[in-house]
Design an enzyme around this catalytic site. Structure first.
Site, PDB file in Angstrom:
ATOM      1  N   GLY A 114     -15.713   5.608  81.407  1.00 33.66           N
ATOM      2  CA  GLY A 114     -14.801   6.832  80.572  1.00 33.66           C
ATOM      3  C   GLY A 114     -15.554   5.927  78.910  1.00 33.66           C
ATOM      4  O   GLY A 114     -15.723   6.729  78.363  1.00 33.66           O
TER       5      GLY A 114
ATOM      6  N   LYS B  97     -18.529  17.623  86.965  1.00 30.81           N
ATOM      7  CA  LYS B  97     -17.924  19.264  86.805  1.00 30.81           C
ATOM      8  C   LYS B  97     -18.322  19.099  85.173  1.00 30.81           C
ATOM      9  O   LYS B  97     -19.012  17.921  84.599  1.00 30.81           O
ATOM     10  CB  LYS B  97     -16.740  19.095  85.821  1.00 30.81           C
ATOM     11  CG  LYS B  97     -15.669  19.138  87.282  1.00 30.81           C
ATOM     12  CD  LYS B  97     -13.996  18.668  86.598  1.00 30.81           C
ATOM     13  CE  LYS B  97     -13.271  18.598  87.399  1.00 30.81           C
ATOM     14  NZ  LYS B  97     -12.095  18.800  86.968  1.00 30.81           N
TER      15      LYS B  97
ATOM     16  N   ARG C 138     -16.867  -8.598  87.558  1.00 34.75           N
ATOM     17  CA  ARG C 138     -16.633  -8.293  86.652  1.00 34.75           C
ATOM     18  C   ARG C 138     -16.420  -9.836  86.050  1.00 34.75           C
ATOM     19  O   ARG C 138     -16.449  -9.866  84.448  1.00 34.75           O
ATOM     20  CB  ARG C 138     -15.669  -7.914  86.504  1.00 34.75           C
ATOM     21  CG  ARG C 138     -15.445  -6.127  86.253  1.00 34.75           C
ATOM     22  CD  ARG C 138     -14.811  -5.557  86.461  1.00 34.75           C
ATOM     23  NE  ARG C 138     -15.072  -3.576  85.949  1.00 34.75           N
ATOM     24  CZ  ARG C 138     -14.609  -2.352  86.510  1.00 34.75           C
ATOM     25  NH1 ARG C 138     -12.668  -3.525  87.062  1.00 34.75           N
ATOM     26  NH2 ARG C 138     -14.567  -1.648  86.085  1.00 34.75           N
TER      27      ARG C 138
ATOM     28  N   GLY D 255     -19.076   5.731  86.054  1.00 32.80           N
ATOM     29  CA  GLY D 255     -18.767   5.000  87.666  1.00 32.80           C
ATOM     30  C   GLY D 255     -19.777   5.479  89.217  1.00 32.80           C
ATOM     31  O   GLY D 255     -19.800   4.914  89.960  1.00 32.80           O
TER      32      GLY D 255
END
Ligand code: ADP
Ligand code: MG
Length: 395
Positions: free
Chosen positions: A375, A198, A36, A352
């Site tokens: 997200g 999910k 990062r 992720g």
């Protein structure tokens, strides 16, 4: 949603506040992975070359509004200094007299890194006074922290109300180019591969992409809710009972829209959720033994998916095809990763675990765009805007 980038403004002799994502893993004061930090270098180096002085701010971990010394950004200061090959100043508190003084005296080409923003509860509360304090260091604000762009915090949203110019950095620009522009204007055939844990996590993504893609491939645990909704016996596989009718609707909607939707025709079942059980490939038209669960897509399914991907010119992938963390159940995910990497297409990976899977397959370099935000990327794939992007200046 065309936003200005740092390239669109004059930064010479300016002080710039850059919100970066230096949320790196640190163990005993040592950075475990500096990806990062490296990823933020293009924006930082560009601004320095243009003659700006920089105030860099980030969060690290979840200190919950308190000072937690293990979550200090101090180790990042040293690593950044090595990477830039220049001194990096450090303020032991992101607000307050000391930070203010250092920021005030910064000369062109100098860099100040502020301590962890989340040592203050006001950061996550998007507190106006705290935002003003952060804004006071600079006239220009640059956001290059895509991973937190779905959160309205002081350093991502609040601060923008108190600066003159607010633009994106290069990392942010690249994320938007692929997760917004390409999705709006894809070269066809356009395919989405969706999997993961999910259906409920991904409903908005599925519904948005249904309006855009030509082919939709479903895998992962999510597939078993779909298969069950079609009357298939999925044994003990993970199923969301309250999403069965929704799954059915999605399949019908796909047909109405002329989207080719693909579900597994066979799966790799296991007698237990571990690598120690018995395993067998079982067709969706066969009954699995009592208590068995599907942990990967099957060999026939893999063949169909790979064939159908061959002619695609744009591919978006979110969610592994199976429990890829266990080698025994990683075949489907690895095969898809390998295939995507060989396509003559724009390939985009978000999420992720999907990103880890692509690294595990060793094909990351051959992917057009690997999103840095879980997200935030899901929110864009769902066709939504991000609060931290919305507040930036339009072109
Ligand atoms: P991403 O992080 O890429 O958005 P998700 O978090 O939605 O992906 O899903 C990843 C998780 O889904 C992985 O931990 C994986 O083990 C799990 N998973 C995939 N297939 C199955 C399956 N058949 N049964 C149980 N878990 C599964
Ligand atoms: Mg995940």
């Amino acid at each position: 949603m065309r936003k200005k980038s740092i390239k669109d403004i004059n930064v010479e002799n300016e002080k710039i506040f850059i919100r970066v994502d230096f949320n790196v893993p640190v163990k005993n004061g040592t950075i475990q992975d500096d990806t990062r930090i490296v990823a933020a270098l293009p924006t930082i180096e560009y601004a320095l070359n243009e003659g700006a002085s920089l105030i860099l701010a980030s969060h690290l971990g979840r200190p919950k509004g308190r000072i937690v010394s293990e979550m200090s950004l101090k180790p990042v200061k040293f690593r950044l200094s090595e990477l830039l090959n220049k001194d990096v100043l450090f303020a032991p508190d992101c607000v307050g007299e000391e930070a203010r003084k250092i920021a005030e005296n910064l000369k062109p080409g100098e860099v100040l890194l502020l301590e962890n923003l989340r040592f203050h509860p006001e950061e996550k509360e998007n507190d106006p006074d705290f935002s003003k304090k952060l804004a006071s260091y600079a006239r220009i604000y640059v956001n290059d922290a895509f991973g937190t762009a779905h959160r309205a915090h002081a350093s991502t949203v609040g601060i923008t109300h108190y600066v003159d110019e607010k633009v994106c950095g290069f990392l942010m620009e690249k994320e938007l180019k692929y997760l917004v522009d390409t999705l709006q204007n894809p070269e066809r055939p356009f395919a989405a591969i969706l999997g993961g844990a999910k259906v409920s996590d991904k409903i908005d993504v599925i519904e948005n992409l249904l309006n855009k893609v030509d082919k939709l491939f479903i895998g992962g645990a999510m597939a078993y809710t779909f298969l069950k909704s079609m009357g298939k016996n999925v044994g003990n596989s993970k199923v969301e009972e309250d999403k069965l009718s929704l799954a059915k609707e999605i399949v019908e909607k796909a047909k109405e829209k002329g989207v080719k939707i693909f579900l597994p025709v066979d799966n790799l079942f296991s007698s237990e959720f571990s690598e120690n059980g018995d395993i067998r490939y079982i067709s969706v038209d066969e009954d699995p033994p009592d208590g068995w669960m599907a942990l990967d897509i099957g060999e026939k399914t893999i063949q169909i998916y790979l064939n159908e991907l061959s002619d695609c010119k744009t591919v978006v992938w979110n969610g592994p095809m199976g429990v890829f963390e266990m080698d025994k159940f990683s075949k489907g995910t690895m095969a898809i990763a390998e295939k995507i990497s060989q396509l003559d297409a724009i390939t985009i990976i978000g999420g992720g675990d999907s990103v880890s899977a692509v690294h595990k397959a060793g094909v990351a370099e051959k992917i057009t765009h690997i999103s840095t935000g879980g997200g935030a990327s899901l929110q864009l794939l769902a066709g939504k805007t991000l609060p931290a992007i919305e507040v930036l200046d339009d072109i």
